[in-house]
Scaffold this active site. Sequence first.
Site, PDB file in Angstrom:
ATOM      1  N   LYS A 174       0.570  -1.389  -0.305  1.00 37.75           N
ATOM      2  CA  LYS A 174      -0.085  -0.146  -0.129  1.00 37.75           C
ATOM      3  C   LYS A 174       0.928   1.169   0.334  1.00 37.75           C
ATOM      4  CE  LYS A 174      -4.098  -1.837   2.274  1.00 37.75           C
ATOM      5  NZ  LYS A 174      -4.769  -2.482   3.437  1.00 37.75           N
ATOM      6  N   TYR A 214     -11.937  -2.780  -3.049  1.00 39.94           N
ATOM      7  CA  TYR A 214     -12.841  -2.369  -1.670  1.00 39.94           C
ATOM      8  C   TYR A 214     -14.286  -2.915  -1.649  1.00 39.94           C
ATOM      9  CZ  TYR A 214      -8.339  -2.610   0.235  1.00 39.94           C
ATOM     10  OH  TYR A 214      -7.046  -2.807   0.824  1.00 39.94           O
ATOM     11  N   ASN A 273      -2.021  -0.275   6.896  1.00 40.82           N
ATOM     12  CA  ASN A 273      -0.943  -1.038   7.639  1.00 40.82           C
ATOM     13  C   ASN A 273      -0.171  -2.565   6.681  1.00 40.82           C
ATOM     14  OD1 ASN A 273      -3.027  -2.074   6.015  1.00 40.82           O
ATOM     15  ND2 ASN A 273      -4.618  -3.377   7.518  1.00 40.82           N
ATOM     16  N   HIS A 324      -1.453  -5.739   0.773  1.00 37.17           N
ATOM     17  CA  HIS A 324      -3.024  -5.871   1.332  1.00 37.17           C
ATOM     18  C   HIS A 324      -2.822  -7.663   0.673  1.00 37.17           C
ATOM     19  CE1 HIS A 324      -6.877  -7.222  -0.596  1.00 37.17           C
ATOM     20  NE2 HIS A 324      -6.349  -7.530  -1.789  1.00 37.17           N
ATOM     21  N   GLU A 338      -8.920 -10.349  -8.457  1.00 37.67           N
ATOM     22  CA  GLU A 338      -8.356  -9.420  -7.192  1.00 37.67           C
ATOM     23  C   GLU A 338      -7.050  -8.515  -9.168  1.00 37.67           C
ATOM     24  OE1 GLU A 338      -7.842  -9.156  -3.446  1.00 37.67           O
ATOM     25  OE2 GLU A 338      -9.063  -9.016  -3.485  1.00 37.67           O
TER      26      GLU A 338
HETATM   27  P1  ADP Z   1      -7.627  -7.173   6.084  1.00 38.29           P
HETATM   28  O1  ADP Z   1      -6.900  -6.152   4.929  1.00 38.29           O
HETATM   29  O2  ADP Z   1      -6.675  -7.682   6.966  1.00 38.29           O
HETATM   30  O3  ADP Z   1      -8.357  -8.870   4.881  1.00 38.29           O
HETATM   31  P2  ADP Z   1     -10.511  -5.581   6.219  1.00 38.29           P
HETATM   32  O4  ADP Z   1     -11.036  -6.111   4.691  1.00 38.29           O
HETATM   33  O5  ADP Z   1     -11.004  -6.252   6.639  1.00 38.29           O
HETATM   34  O6  ADP Z   1      -8.896  -6.256   6.398  1.00 38.29           O
HETATM   35  O7  ADP Z   1      -9.822  -4.731   5.467  1.00 38.29           O
HETATM   36  C1  ADP Z   1      -9.729  -3.892   4.350  1.00 38.29           C
HETATM   37  C2  ADP Z   1      -8.786  -3.066   4.632  1.00 38.29           C
HETATM   38  O8  ADP Z   1      -9.456  -1.595   4.717  1.00 38.29           O
HETATM   39  C3  ADP Z   1      -7.879  -3.134   5.606  1.00 38.29           C
HETATM   40  O9  ADP Z   1      -6.788  -4.166   5.311  1.00 38.29           O
HETATM   41  C4  ADP Z   1      -7.362  -1.454   6.533  1.00 38.29           C
HETATM   42  O10 ADP Z   1      -6.303  -1.276   5.077  1.00 38.29           O
HETATM   43  C5  ADP Z   1      -8.735  -1.313   5.997  1.00 38.29           C
HETATM   44  N1  ADP Z   1      -9.813  -1.175   7.135  1.00 38.29           N
HETATM   45  C6  ADP Z   1     -10.402  -2.103   7.876  1.00 38.29           C
HETATM   46  N2  ADP Z   1     -10.932  -1.995   8.816  1.00 38.29           N
HETATM   47  C7  ADP Z   1     -10.585  -0.089   9.120  1.00 38.29           C
HETATM   48  C8  ADP Z   1     -10.902   0.228  10.288  1.00 38.29           C
HETATM   49  N3  ADP Z   1     -11.535  -0.242  11.342  1.00 38.29           N
HETATM   50  N4  ADP Z   1     -10.155   1.711  10.522  1.00 38.29           N
HETATM   51  C9  ADP Z   1      -9.874   2.135   9.412  1.00 38.29           C
HETATM   52  N5  ADP Z   1      -8.805   1.559   8.307  1.00 38.29           N
HETATM   53  C10 ADP Z   1      -9.248   0.075   7.883  1.00 38.29           C
END
Ligand code: ADP
Length: 169
Positions: free
Chosen positions: A29, A69, A132, A135, A146
């Site tokens: 990211k 997303y 974080n 992805h 994807e």
């Molecule tokens: P992952 O990336 O671990 O599969 P998710 O699919 O639940 O997680 O969410 C996608 C992305 O959205 C996360 O990696 C993060 O960047 C963002 N995200 C998820 N939950 C939150 C939150 N509560 N606040 C801010 N960003 C979030």
Amino acid sequence: AKTLAKPRIFLPHLVASLEQVDETYIMVKPDGVQRGLVGEIISRFEKKGFKLTGLKLFQCPQDLAEEHYKDLKGKSFFPKLIEYIVSGPVVCMAWEGVGVVAAARKLIGATNPLQAEPGTIRGDLAVQTGRNVVHGSDSPENGKREIALWFKEGELCQWTPAQAPWLRE
Ligand code: ADP
């Protein structure tokens, strides 16, 4: 428990073809690119032994981020998430291997980096869910979806790594 008789004929090509090879979409990211973590993140998947089949630095447009997303569209953080993903270049990757989707999720760690185990990418390199760094697709179906979304056909490469026989018996 019953033990199976050892097969007398060894047919590695047949055994390999019976195993399900999956594909996953991994993306560094914008924060990972800005913080100079691209090499470190690629290296973790490379060292594990997965096969890289696609790689590019890319400025993601708004509509692609929203499509990627789309399952999170109703969430309160959705607008900020899209803003984050388009805020700078990302590194798009396609990786292939047996069990690669689940294994990549393990290497990446929990969505909230403070809950991610040490040793995982997020556990070692990040502190906030909204930053974080990486992805990874959450299912083989989404891996295919994807990769098709982020790559054009000519950008993917099918090849056999020289290390293949040293990685899998
Ligand atoms: P992952 O990336 O671990 O599969 P998710 O699919 O639940 O997680 O969410 C996608 C992305 O959205 C996360 O990696 C993060 O960047 C963002 N995200 C998820 N939950 C939150 C939150 N509560 N606040 C801010 N960003 C979030």
